[in-house]
Design an enzyme around this catalytic site. Structure first.
Site, mmCIF file in Angstrom:
data_model
loop_
_atom_site.group_PDB
_atom_site.id
_atom_site.type_symbol
_atom_site.label_atom_id
_atom_site.label_comp_id
_atom_site.label_asym_id
_atom_site.label_seq_id
_atom_site.Cartn_x
_atom_site.Cartn_y
_atom_site.Cartn_z
ATOM 1 N N SER A 157 -33.503 33.887 -17.440
ATOM 2 C CA SER A 157 -34.183 33.181 -16.180
ATOM 3 C C SER A 157 -33.208 32.363 -15.719
ATOM 4 O O SER A 157 -32.365 31.724 -16.443
ATOM 5 C CB SER A 157 -35.512 32.495 -16.738
ATOM 6 N N TYR A 172 -39.883 26.709 -21.776
ATOM 7 C CA TYR A 172 -39.150 27.803 -21.278
ATOM 8 C C TYR A 172 -37.870 27.889 -21.047
ATOM 9 O O TYR A 172 -37.063 28.619 -21.569
ATOM 10 C CB TYR A 172 -39.917 27.992 -20.180
ATOM 11 N N LYS A 176 -34.925 30.126 -22.646
ATOM 12 C CA LYS A 176 -34.120 31.112 -21.851
ATOM 13 C C LYS A 176 -32.548 30.879 -21.747
ATOM 14 O O LYS A 176 -31.909 31.574 -21.854
ATOM 15 C CB LYS A 176 -34.446 31.056 -20.344
#
Length: 261
Positions: A157, A172, A176
């Site tokens: 990401s 998150y 990533k």
């Protein structure tokens, strides 16, 4: 070493981008970007094995097969449980004599700040988003090594490169960033028999984002819009294909210019 794709210099670029006759496995392939990846791969000629967890993949598999004249299969798997990942690969090898492409596309985002989220929520995101990719790669690697070839394209990401706003999502972002470094490490470790890359999507309209455009994100992106799942999936096609036979350790960012500002 990983040699150039067969007859690379004499082949037409459209032929190099073709996946005809290849077998692809997409984890998290029943919805969102994963579904778009399966569809794009099938349009390019690949047979697809959809591995799902929360969203059943049978309907998607049937539709993709009928639309593209390829073979599709499904199985259920929780990528955080090593035994389930091992079982999934055993099922895959029952129907695919070779596995050419593996896409660990599993991912979740609670969208909570470090203060608001619990220890368990943080650990769960790391387990799904990072450990899940490792578990898939851990099983794909020996298969690629035995075959002498393979392409792994993981979903990272832009959040692994920058801290995006306006939402707060430290778990998150951390997971990533770990995926990007894991992929670079595997690219070096597997240099003799496989290519390993990742795609880092920007803000995209998908099931993870509620299947809608988020207007609040648009001012932060030079294109002033969210990406479409198929726009992201096209990057996976390039990295999975023979056209990218010299690409390994690459993090291909597809974000409408977000990380450029």
């Amino acid at each position: 070493m990983v040699a150039p794709a067969h007859n690379y210099e004499s082949r037409n670029i459209l032929d190099l981008l073709s996946l005809k006759g290849k077998n692809a496995v997409v984890f998290g392939g029943a919805r969102g970007i994963g579904h778009a990846i399966c569809s794009v791969f099938a349009e390019a000629g690949a047979n697809a094995f959809i591995v799902y967890n929360t969203t059943p993949g049978e309907k998607a598999a049937k539709e993709i097969a009928q639309a593209n004249g390829v073979k599709t299969y499904t199985c259920k798997c929780d990528v955080t449980i090593p035994k389930e990942v091992e079982h999934a690969f055993a099922e895959i090898q029952k129907v695919f004599d070779t596995i050419d492409i593996v896409v660990p596309n599993n991912g979740i985002c609670t969208g909570k700040s470090a203060i608001d989220m619990t220890y368990e929520e943080f650990a769960n995101e790391i387990n799904v988003n990072l450990l899940g990719v490792f578990n898939v790669a851990h099983n794909a690697g020996p298969i690629f090594q035995k075959q002498g070839h393979g392409s792994l394209v993981a979903t990272a990401s832009m959040s692994g490169v920058v801290v995006n706003v306006p939402q707060q999502q430290c778990a998150y972002n951390t997971s990533k960033a770990g995926v990007i470094q894991l992929i670079k490490s595997l690219a070096v470790e597997w240099r003799k028999f496989a290519r390993v890359n990742c795609v880092s999507p920007g803000y995209t309209t998908s099931d993870m984002t509620g299947g809608k455009f988020h207007k609040e994100w648009e001012p932060y992106t030079p294109f002033e819009r969210n990406g479409l799942a198929k726009e992201i999936a096209s990057a996976y096609l390039y990295l999975a294909s023979d056209a990218a036979s010299y690409a390994s350790g690459t993090n291909l960012i597809v974000d409408g210019g977000y990380t450029s500002i």
